[in-house]
Design a protein around this motif. Structure first.
Motif, short mmCIF file in Angstrom:
data_model
loop_
_atom_site.label_atom_id
_atom_site.label_comp_id
_atom_site.label_asym_id
_atom_site.label_seq_id
_atom_site.Cartn_x
_atom_site.Cartn_y
_atom_site.Cartn_z
N ALA A 3 0.88 -1.18 0.00
CA ALA A 3 0.00 0.00 0.00
C ALA A 3 0.91 1.22 0.00
O ALA A 3 1.80 1.34 0.86
N TYR A 4 0.72 2.11 -0.97
CA TYR A 4 1.62 3.26 -1.14
C TYR A 4 0.85 4.56 -0.94
O TYR A 4 -0.24 4.75 -1.50
N THR A 5 1.43 5.48 -0.16
CA THR A 5 0.79 6.77 0.09
C THR A 5 1.13 7.73 -1.04
O THR A 5 2.23 8.27 -1.10
N SER A 6 0.16 7.97 -1.91
CA SER A 6 0.34 8.85 -3.07
C SER A 6 -0.40 10.17 -2.83
O SER A 6 -0.67 10.54 -1.68
N LEU A 7 -0.74 10.85 -3.90
CA LEU A 7 -1.37 12.17 -3.83
C LEU A 7 -2.73 12.13 -4.51
O LEU A 7 -2.90 11.47 -5.55
N LEU A 8 -3.68 12.84 -3.96
CA LEU A 8 -5.03 12.90 -4.49
C LEU A 8 -5.02 13.16 -6.00
O LEU A 8 -4.39 14.10 -6.47
N PHE A 9 -5.71 12.28 -6.74
CA PHE A 9 -5.83 12.39 -8.20
C PHE A 9 -4.46 12.60 -8.87
O PHE A 9 -4.31 13.44 -9.76
N ALA A 10 -3.48 11.83 -8.42
CA ALA A 10 -2.09 12.05 -8.85
C ALA A 10 -1.93 12.15 -10.36
O ALA A 10 -1.25 13.04 -10.87
N THR A 11 -2.56 11.23 -11.10
CA THR A 11 -2.31 11.18 -12.54
C THR A 11 -2.91 12.35 -13.30
O THR A 11 -2.52 12.63 -14.44
N SER A 12 -3.86 13.06 -12.69
CA SER A 12 -4.45 14.22 -13.36
C SER A 12 -4.19 15.52 -12.59
O SER A 12 -4.68 16.57 -12.97
N SER A 13 -3.42 15.43 -11.52
CA SER A 13 -3.18 16.59 -10.67
C SER A 13 -2.35 17.65 -11.38
O SER A 13 -1.42 17.34 -12.14
N SER A 14 -2.65 18.91 -11.09
CA SER A 14 -1.88 20.02 -11.65
C SER A 14 -0.68 20.38 -10.77
O SER A 14 0.14 21.22 -11.14
N LEU A 15 -0.57 19.75 -9.62
CA LEU A 15 0.52 20.07 -8.69
C LEU A 15 1.84 19.47 -9.19
O LEU A 15 1.91 18.31 -9.59
N ASN A 16 2.90 20.25 -9.11
CA ASN A 16 4.20 19.77 -9.54
C ASN A 16 4.66 18.55 -8.72
O ASN A 16 5.34 17.67 -9.24
N LEU B 24 -3.14 2.03 -4.05
CA LEU B 24 -2.67 3.42 -4.07
C LEU B 24 -3.56 4.22 -3.14
O LEU B 24 -4.77 4.37 -3.39
N LEU B 25 -2.98 4.72 -2.07
CA LEU B 25 -3.70 5.55 -1.12
C LEU B 25 -3.42 7.00 -1.50
O LEU B 25 -2.46 7.61 -1.03
N ARG B 26 -4.26 7.53 -2.36
CA ARG B 26 -4.03 8.88 -2.88
C ARG B 26 -4.63 9.90 -1.91
O ARG B 26 -5.80 10.26 -2.00
N ASN B 27 -3.80 10.37 -1.00
CA ASN B 27 -4.25 11.26 0.07
C ASN B 27 -4.27 12.72 -0.36
O ASN B 27 -3.35 13.20 -1.02
N SER B 28 -5.31 13.41 0.08
CA SER B 28 -5.30 14.88 0.00
C SER B 28 -4.37 15.37 1.11
O SER B 28 -3.66 14.58 1.75
N PHE B 29 -4.35 16.65 1.38
CA PHE B 29 -3.47 17.19 2.40
C PHE B 29 -3.96 16.83 3.80
O PHE B 29 -5.13 16.57 4.01
N TYR B 30 -3.03 16.85 4.76
CA TYR B 30 -3.37 16.62 6.16
C TYR B 30 -3.82 17.94 6.78
O TYR B 30 -3.24 19.00 6.50
N ASN B 31 -4.79 17.88 7.67
CA ASN B 31 -5.18 19.08 8.42
C ASN B 31 -3.97 19.71 9.09
O ASN B 31 -3.84 20.93 9.15
N GLU B 32 -3.11 18.85 9.61
CA GLU B 32 -1.96 19.33 10.39
C GLU B 32 -1.02 20.21 9.57
O GLU B 32 -0.27 21.02 10.14
N VAL B 33 -1.02 20.04 8.25
CA VAL B 33 -0.18 20.88 7.39
C VAL B 33 -0.51 22.36 7.60
O VAL B 33 0.38 23.23 7.60
N PHE B 34 -1.77 22.63 7.80
CA PHE B 34 -2.21 24.01 7.89
C PHE B 34 -1.92 24.64 9.25
O PHE B 34 -2.02 25.86 9.41
N LEU B 35 -1.54 23.82 10.22
CA LEU B 35 -1.17 24.37 11.51
C LEU B 35 0.15 25.13 11.42
O LEU B 35 0.41 26.02 12.23
N SER B 36 0.98 24.78 10.42
CA SER B 36 2.23 25.52 10.24
C SER B 36 1.94 26.95 9.77
O SER B 36 2.77 27.84 9.93
N ILE B 37 0.77 27.14 9.18
CA ILE B 37 0.33 28.47 8.78
C ILE B 37 -0.26 29.22 9.97
O ILE B 37 -0.12 30.43 10.10
#
Length: 283
Positions: free
Chosen positions: A100-113, A134-147
């Motif tokens: 099981a691999y932690t990937s990115l939400l909609f990786a194959t069509s994502s506009s993110l670099n 493929l565990l295509r994860n969106s961002f973690y809530n915790e990412v936004f705590l750095s903001i």
């Protein structure tokens, strides 16, 4: 046996906690670059093995007798393809039955670099012939705590998020999902697009932070280039500033939004709203 890479990281530890609810500790292997940071896990009966993505010759032996592997993607953005290739080759050599691999939400069509390395890694897994999820994860809530921390001090959040909706979830939500998939008897290759039940714009995040702290905080939207320059002015290295700015601008175009509720169905409960994560952070 079940193995988790990056076992001493935030996600890895939470996955192990979730597994321990249903799996005997002696059936769990914590793979860590620095095993000394996993003494608390070994004290609970979890097996700890050294596993450094940058030492490819030592990876396959560490996967001996592993049936299912949670492969948490490397944090070395821009330099992780060699690391990922080494892990997958080691899994092949060790006859791991499922990854099981932690990937990115909609990786194959994502506009993110940042999607590129995930897409290539997904291709490596496909070419390996190992059944995988493929565990295509969106961002973690915790990412936004750095903001949140500097915003509380400065009273402003900069970004290029526009009106893009962000369907993030907590790290614990994604960890529970990984544990479910890892222990599932289904060994077919499949893809999960995983995101939070509730979405928010950065302006809404800012308003929630202001409400929770009682402090005046505003969101200021900037063109991507201006946001990148602001990040560099704050001391963030240029390469990382570009990644942050690209993620922000991509979100404005919907790169972090999904309303399928796949994650909540998988874990059998609602995902954690950003307001709850903010509240926990402030407490």
């Amino acid at each position: 046996m079940y193995a988790i890479t990056g076992a001493t990281g935030q996600l890895g530890r939470l996955v192990i906690q979730a597994l321990l609810k249903t799996v005997p500790p002696e059936q769990i292997v914590a793979l860590a670059r620095d095993p000394s940071k996993a003494t608390d896990l070994s004290e609970r009966g979890v097996i700890v093995r050294h596993f450094d993505y940058d030492q490819p010759d030592a990876l396959a032996p560490a996967l001996e007798n592993i049936r299912s592997l949670l492969f948490i993607s490397s944090s070395a953005l821009g330099a992780r393809l060699a690391q990922h290739r080494a892990v997958i080759k080691a899994a092949e050599a060790a006859n791991v039955e499922f990854v099981a691999y932690t990937s990115l939400l909609f990786a194959t069509s994502s506009s993110l670099n940042m999607a590129y390395e995930h897409v290539v890694t997904e291709g490596m897994l496909r070419d390996s012939g190992i059944p995988h999820a493929l565990l295509r994860n969106s961002f973690y809530n915790e990412v936004f705590l750095s903001i949140a921390a500097p915003a509380i001090q400065q009273g402003v959040i900069f970004g290029s998020w526009g009106q893009g909706r962000i369907a993030s979830a907590s790290c614990a939500d994604y960890a529970d999902a990984a544990a479910v998939v890892l222990t599932d008897q289904d060994r077919s290759t499949r893809t999960y697009e995983l995101a939070g039940d509730t979405a928010f714009t950065m302006a809404e995040f800012t308003a929630e932070l202001a409400r929770s702290t009682g402090k005046p905080i505003v969101y200021k939207d900037l063109p991507k280039a201006d946001y990148r320059a602001e990040l560099e002015r704050e001391g963030i290295p240029a390469a990382f500033a570009e990644i942050i700015a690209d993620n922000s601008a991509g979100s404005a175009k919907g790169a972090l939004y999904d309303n399928s509720h796949t994650l909540s169905r998988l874990i059998g409960r609602a995902t954690t709203p950003i307001a709850a994560t903010i509240s926990k952070f402030l407490s």
